[in-house]
Design a protein around this motif. Structure first.
Motif, PDB file in Angstrom:
ATOM      1  N   PHE A 101       3.750   3.349   7.646  1.00  0.00           N
ATOM      2  CA  PHE A 101       4.468   4.620   7.617  1.00  0.00           C
ATOM      3  C   PHE A 101       3.571   5.793   8.008  1.00  0.00           C
ATOM      4  O   PHE A 101       2.352   5.676   8.074  1.00  0.00           O
ATOM      5  N   ASN A 105       0.474   4.942   2.287  1.00  0.00           N
ATOM      6  CA  ASN A 105       1.117   4.707   0.983  1.00  0.00           C
ATOM      7  C   ASN A 105       0.510   3.517   0.242  1.00  0.00           C
ATOM      8  O   ASN A 105       1.221   2.589  -0.143  1.00  0.00           O
ATOM      9  N   PRO A 108      -1.062   2.234  -6.293  1.00  0.00           N
ATOM     10  CA  PRO A 108      -2.152   2.688  -7.172  1.00  0.00           C
ATOM     11  C   PRO A 108      -2.879   1.515  -7.826  1.00  0.00           C
ATOM     12  O   PRO A 108      -2.846   1.329  -9.037  1.00  0.00           O
ATOM     13  N   MET A 109      -3.492   0.699  -7.008  1.00  0.00           N
ATOM     14  CA  MET A 109      -4.246  -0.451  -7.507  1.00  0.00           C
ATOM     15  C   MET A 109      -5.514  -0.595  -6.675  1.00  0.00           C
ATOM     16  O   MET A 109      -5.735   0.206  -5.758  1.00  0.00           O
ATOM     17  N   ARG A 113      -6.506  -5.679  -4.400  1.00  0.00           N
ATOM     18  CA  ARG A 113      -5.146  -6.030  -4.819  1.00  0.00           C
ATOM     19  C   ARG A 113      -4.095  -5.462  -3.880  1.00  0.00           C
ATOM     20  O   ARG A 113      -3.028  -6.038  -3.690  1.00  0.00           O
ATOM     21  N   PHE A 117      -1.579  -7.984  -2.251  1.00  0.00           N
ATOM     22  CA  PHE A 117      -0.220  -7.817  -2.779  1.00  0.00           C
ATOM     23  C   PHE A 117       0.862  -8.521  -1.935  1.00  0.00           C
ATOM     24  O   PHE A 117       1.684  -9.266  -2.488  1.00  0.00           O
ATOM     25  N   LEU A 121       3.396 -11.565  -3.036  1.00  0.00           N
ATOM     26  CA  LEU A 121       4.855 -11.507  -2.887  1.00  0.00           C
ATOM     27  C   LEU A 121       5.398 -12.728  -2.152  1.00  0.00           C
ATOM     28  O   LEU A 121       6.484 -13.210  -2.451  1.00  0.00           O
ATOM     29  N   ARG A 170      -3.015  -4.163   5.183  1.00  0.00           N
ATOM     30  CA  ARG A 170      -2.033  -4.755   4.265  1.00  0.00           C
ATOM     31  C   ARG A 170      -0.880  -5.399   5.041  1.00  0.00           C
ATOM     32  O   ARG A 170      -0.338  -6.420   4.647  1.00  0.00           O
TER      33      ARG A 170
ATOM     34  N   ASP B 172       8.532   6.815   0.173  1.00  0.00           N
ATOM     35  CA  ASP B 172       7.450   5.960   0.688  1.00  0.00           C
ATOM     36  C   ASP B 172       7.060   4.884  -0.330  1.00  0.00           C
ATOM     37  O   ASP B 172       6.771   3.756   0.041  1.00  0.00           O
ATOM     38  N   ILE B 173       7.083   5.230  -1.617  1.00  0.00           N
ATOM     39  CA  ILE B 173       6.801   4.223  -2.653  1.00  0.00           C
ATOM     40  C   ILE B 173       7.937   3.210  -2.701  1.00  0.00           C
ATOM     41  O   ILE B 173       7.729   2.000  -2.798  1.00  0.00           O
ATOM     42  N   SER B 176       7.573   0.897   0.282  1.00  0.00           N
ATOM     43  CA  SER B 176       6.286   0.281   0.630  1.00  0.00           C
ATOM     44  C   SER B 176       6.289  -1.236   0.414  1.00  0.00           C
ATOM     45  O   SER B 176       5.886  -1.992   1.301  1.00  0.00           O
ATOM     46  N   ALA B 177       6.750  -1.698  -0.745  1.00  0.00           N
ATOM     47  CA  ALA B 177       6.739  -3.143  -1.002  1.00  0.00           C
ATOM     48  C   ALA B 177       7.804  -3.859  -0.183  1.00  0.00           C
ATOM     49  O   ALA B 177       7.585  -4.979   0.290  1.00  0.00           O
ATOM     50  N   PHE B 190       7.526  -5.211  -9.494  1.00  0.00           N
ATOM     51  CA  PHE B 190       6.094  -5.017  -9.241  1.00  0.00           C
ATOM     52  C   PHE B 190       5.711  -3.581  -8.867  1.00  0.00           C
ATOM     53  O   PHE B 190       4.554  -3.204  -8.985  1.00  0.00           O
ATOM     54  N   VAL B 191       6.670  -2.814  -8.374  1.00  0.00           N
ATOM     55  CA  VAL B 191       6.304  -1.469  -7.931  1.00  0.00           C
ATOM     56  C   VAL B 191       7.118  -0.381  -8.643  1.00  0.00           C
ATOM     57  O   VAL B 191       6.544   0.515  -9.276  1.00  0.00           O
ATOM     58  N   LYS B 195       5.707   2.072 -11.645  1.00  0.00           N
ATOM     59  CA  LYS B 195       5.536   3.470 -11.235  1.00  0.00           C
ATOM     60  C   LYS B 195       6.379   4.411 -12.096  1.00  0.00           C
ATOM     61  O   LYS B 195       6.114   5.604 -12.149  1.00  0.00           O
ATOM     62  N   MET B 288      -1.995  -3.448 -16.420  1.00  0.00           N
ATOM     63  CA  MET B 288      -1.729  -4.835 -16.030  1.00  0.00           C
ATOM     64  C   MET B 288      -1.004  -4.907 -14.684  1.00  0.00           C
ATOM     65  O   MET B 288      -1.245  -5.797 -13.873  1.00  0.00           O
ATOM     66  N   ALA B 289      -0.119  -3.940 -14.445  1.00  0.00           N
ATOM     67  CA  ALA B 289       0.654  -3.964 -13.199  1.00  0.00           C
ATOM     68  C   ALA B 289      -0.191  -3.572 -11.996  1.00  0.00           C
ATOM     69  O   ALA B 289      -0.061  -4.143 -10.917  1.00  0.00           O
ATOM     70  N   PHE B 290      -1.065  -2.601 -12.169  1.00  0.00           N
ATOM     71  CA  PHE B 290      -1.744  -2.043 -11.004  1.00  0.00           C
ATOM     72  C   PHE B 290      -3.258  -2.252 -10.974  1.00  0.00           C
ATOM     73  O   PHE B 290      -3.822  -2.544  -9.937  1.00  0.00           O
ATOM     74  N   TYR B 291      -3.909  -2.020 -12.096  1.00  0.00           N
ATOM     75  CA  TYR B 291      -5.359  -1.894 -12.020  1.00  0.00           C
ATOM     76  C   TYR B 291      -6.140  -3.140 -12.390  1.00  0.00           C
ATOM     77  O   TYR B 291      -7.343  -3.176 -12.222  1.00  0.00           O
TER      78      TYR B 291
END
Lengths: 242, 293
Positions: A101, A105, A108-109, A113, A117, A121, A170, B172-173, B176-177, B190-191, B195, B288-291
């Motif tokens: 994009f 984006n 936040p990891m 990761r 990611f 998935l 990514r 955008d978030i 993104s996935a 997961f996102v 968030k 746990m989800a992100f970091y």
């Protein structure tokens, strides 16, 4: 650079029409896109360039009140596949057609990761395969040397240009056959943009790339072919240059 | 907007904030001053030894321990019902429902949010009567009925905060996935949900606070002045808000009223502890989800 059709075709778009909230954005577009080439899509703001990219990966289906008609076929394994065929899952399509994009984006990891990611998935669990693919993707995105010692650092701490290359990495980790870049350098400074341009030229050896850009200088540097969007349709590039 | 209007608006905002802070400090300060002197183990455990009470070896008859335990069990049980249903409904409204369905459900949940708690209590009482008649005579107004009624009371908060938190995520978030090949469910799990955790947890915290303080609902659905520690979800129970109400409306000596102030401080402390736990869980889940590496 040329404005005509050449070489092997990767993507065929026929009679594509798109509307959002009753307003027609793309009107009866038919176009062919070459394999292993960079096709630049240019045109004024609001003519549907980004929307057009979304019709190639079916991302528009997540936007309420949007409608599309027409046919889009992409060549996978030597055969053209109707990407809107019911048996073709959008998630599978998006693993083959990567998207980057306008605004970087990263999630936040950590850097690692973020790249791992998409593999997670798609069900990849083997840690050594993941580590190998993450390294490969970062190398292909010209980012490995800059981040190899801080893979566990938060990706949001990277600079804008690095974040955008991270997003490209990514997408690359899934080894897509097509890469859609929506104004990938518009939020970056000149130096960071140059690196991305160099990366695009390098990637086209193995991937078909469509890039939306507002900068004609950039288009001249990276594009093998140019498509001009105007008033919901396509017009010849020569006319656009005038 | 001219400078004077801007100054008036800014001044009013400052004044409102200061007044609010002043009110909070005054109320908690007043409670502390009034209740501080009675805050001791005797207030909580009465004549029973602390360990005997904590290990449930002896009943506490003249202390707040049963009411504290009842409040904790009540709040936890209520949010255990409300959180999964509330978050799932919020997800449905934000991610799956079409505009027409969303409009109808939003209206219904707004109405639910506006129903006075005494009416919810009446619903709980009617539910207890129905279950007593048609399911089992063992079912009477009890902890289970109270917790279900309280869950109904706080559901709109959790639903709305979940929905708003998810809908407020930038495009955008949101994409993104999906652009990386995630299915809709993977994207949510997961996102989008990680968030939105901050927003969702604010609803949960609001719900915890409401469950801890509401008296009208529990008065009709199972709380009593003396019941001891609740032995099961089908027992009657004691709770701090009811104790405070009971003492403040029935006291005969100033010392008795002071125990109400003490109970209020303990109720506030329980809320602070539960909010802290909720905040800790939110941080843990985000990590746990992100970091997590």
């Amino acid at each position: 650079m040329n404005t005509g059709e050449q070489g092997n075709i990767k993507i065929k778009v026929n009679n594509l029409t798109f509307s959002y909230r009753g307003r027609q954005i793309l009107s009866d577009i038919s176009e062919r896109f070459e394999e292993y080439a960079v096709t630049a899509i240019i045109g004024p703001s609001g003519v549907g360039k980004s929307t057009f990219l979304m019709t190639l990966n079916r991302l528009w289906e997540n936007i309420p009140e949007a409608h599309m008609s027409g046919k889009v076929e992409i060549k996978f394994d030597g055969r053209f596949t109707d990407i809107y065929d019911r048996s073709f899952l959008p998630s599978n399509l998006r693993r083959l057609v990567g998207t980057v994009f306008q605004k970087p984006n990263p999630l936040p990891m950590s850097i690692f990761r973020n790249i791992a990611f998409p593999l997670k998935l798609s069900g990849v669990r083997n840690k050594s395969i993941i580590a190998f693919k993450v390294e490969e993707a970062l190398k292909r995105a010209y980012l490995w040397e800059e981040v190899k010692d801080r893979l566990s650092q938060n990706a949001l701490a990277l600079s804008g240009g690095q974040q955008q290359r991270l997003c490209i990495a990514r997408s690359l980790v899934l080894e897509p056959e097509v890469l859609l870049l929506d104004e990938p350098t518009s939020s970056l400074d000149e130096k960071a943009a140059e690196v991305i341009e160099e990366l695009i030229l390098h990637l086209k050896e193995r991937i078909t790339i469509l890039v939306v850009s507002h900068y004609l200088d950039q288009v001249k540097r990276i594009a093998d072919r140019v498509v001009q969007f105007s008033g919901g349709g396509i017009k010849p590039f020569a006319a656009a240059m005038e | 907007m001219n400078k004077t209007t801007e100054n008036i608006i800014a001044g009013f905002s400052w004044l409102s904030t200061i007044l609010l802070l002043g009110a909070i400090i005054s109320i908690t300060g007043y409670l502390c001053i009034k209740g501080y002197s009675v805050l001791d183990f005797r207030l909580i455990f009465g004549d029973t030894k602390v360990f005997d009470a904590l290990l449930l070896r002896k009943q506490v008859f003249n202390g707040l321990f049963p009411a504290i335990a009842g409040t904790l069990v009540l709040v936890i049980t209520s949010v255990v019902w409300a959180i999964p249903v509330g978050i799932a409904t919020g997800i449905y409204l934000a991610e799956y429902a079409n505009t027409a369905v969303k409009g109808i459900f939003n209206l219904l949940f707004d109405i639910l949010a506006g129903i006075p708690s005494i009416v919810i209590g009446l619903f709980g009482f009617a539910l207890a009567v129905f279950l007593h008649k048609h399911v089992s005579q063992a079912i009477k107004p009890c902890l289970l009925i109270s917790s279900i009624a309280l869950a109904f009371l706080v559901l709109p908060y959790i639903i709305r905060t979940t929905q708003v938190a998810l809908e407020g995520l930038p495009e955008d978030i949101r994409l993104s996935a999906l652009a990386l090949g995630a299915t809709k469910l993977q994207n949510i799990a997961f996102v989008l949900l990680p968030k939105s955790l901050s927003g969702i947890m604010s609803g949960v915290i609001l719900a915890i606070g409401r469950c801890a303080e509401d008296t009208a609902v529990i008065m009709l659905t199972g709380v009593v002045a003396t019941a001891g520690i609740p032995r099961s979800l089908l027992s009657a129970y004691e709770a701090l808000p009811f104790h405070i109400y009971f003492v403040s409306s029935q006291y005969t000596t100033p010392e008795e009223l002071q125990t109400g102030y003490g109970a209020s401080i303990i109720l506030l402390a329980i809320c602070v502890v539960l909010f802290s736990i909720a905040f800790f869980i939110k941080r843990r889940l985000t990590y746990m989800a992100f970091y997590r590496t």
